[in-house]
Design an enzyme around this catalytic site. Sequence first.
Site, PDB file in Angstrom:
ATOM      1  N   HIS A 167       0.833  -1.205   0.000  1.00  0.00           N
ATOM      2  CA  HIS A 167       0.000   0.000   0.000  1.00  0.00           C
ATOM      3  C   HIS A 167       0.862   1.248   0.000  1.00  0.00           C
ATOM      4  CE1 HIS A 167      -2.804   3.130   1.201  1.00  0.00           C
ATOM      5  NE2 HIS A 167      -3.783   2.311   0.858  1.00  0.00           N
ATOM      6  N   GLU A 179       1.108   3.877  -3.084  1.00  0.00           N
ATOM      7  CA  GLU A 179       1.401   5.248  -2.684  1.00  0.00           C
ATOM      8  C   GLU A 179       2.851   5.351  -2.235  1.00  0.00           C
ATOM      9  OE1 GLU A 179      -1.291   6.547   0.323  1.00  0.00           O
ATOM     10  OE2 GLU A 179      -3.091   5.976  -0.789  1.00  0.00           O
ATOM     11  N   HIS A 212      -7.653  -2.892  -3.749  1.00  0.00           N
ATOM     12  CA  HIS A 212      -6.387  -2.614  -4.441  1.00  0.00           C
ATOM     13  C   HIS A 212      -5.965  -3.804  -5.300  1.00  0.00           C
ATOM     14  CE1 HIS A 212      -5.480   1.301  -2.862  1.00  0.00           C
ATOM     15  NE2 HIS A 212      -5.607   0.899  -1.611  1.00  0.00           N
TER      16      HIS A 212
END
Length: 301
Positions: free
Chosen positions: A179, A212, A244
């Site tokens: 993530h 990210e 995701h």
Amino acid sequence: MKHKNAIVLAMFGTTVEPALKGLLNISGRMRARYPETPVRIAFTSNIIRKKWQQRAADPDYIKEHPEIPAEILEVRTVLATIADLQDQGHDTIILQPTHVAMGEEYLDLGTFVDGLMRMGTVKKAKYKPFHKVVLGRPALGTYGVAHPYHEDIMAAATALAADAELARQEKAALVYMGHGNEHFPSSGSYLELAERMRRLHPDVLTLIGNVEGYPALADVTAELRRFGAKKVLLKPCMVVAGDHAVNDMTGPEDDSWKNVLERNGFEVQAAASGLGEIDAFADIFVRNAGEAAADAGIVLR
């Protein structure tokens, strides 16, 4: 005075039904390890909780999905879950996050713990709402001297041996989608995890990129080219294979990781399963909860 313990698993959550397997595996293994201690699930995402509230109020959804347990349909916030436990007489709480790396959500949980422990009473100390509230570590550890973070990262790398073996069988590089975070320097943990896995499995190129922050997919692609990789085994470096994984990793959009890698000439095999589905990885959270309790002088049974 006798104190009553409880464990709260703080999870971001997911609305993807098959992805619940990772979360339920963690809670199941926690309950198996501490059968005399209540274990509750709490979701930190407001959006995800609201979605489950809507589903819980939909008779058609309930009929179509009998496999969804009540603890998911009725999931609450961390603070509401702790308040329910306190109302039931539990004054000693182990708050165990199921985050992979330390970031803003983990730090937010720390403020919850600080606030709850500051709650007092003008009368006797025994009337305080809580005796102890302690916070466990994320999978890749955190700062501090009691539990060196590099040992946590090594434990995680060891727990992912089956992924490396699958990549070896497929003669592929192992690429994880993490993530990441644009506001906190969690990328170092991911980079060290990938390095530890490469040392444990030197015949498998393991790389981790993030949705990210750094390293991004472009950085991973450059490394694949530098090492001459032709085939990629793509997996989420997340506890659940949720939104995701379904969209950013393998979705039909042009910018999904699978499509980008294929356009760059790599053969891609995707394995959409969350880390929480791996027993050895789920057990990291079980261990961290136990160590947080032991550090605070709490005996879990």
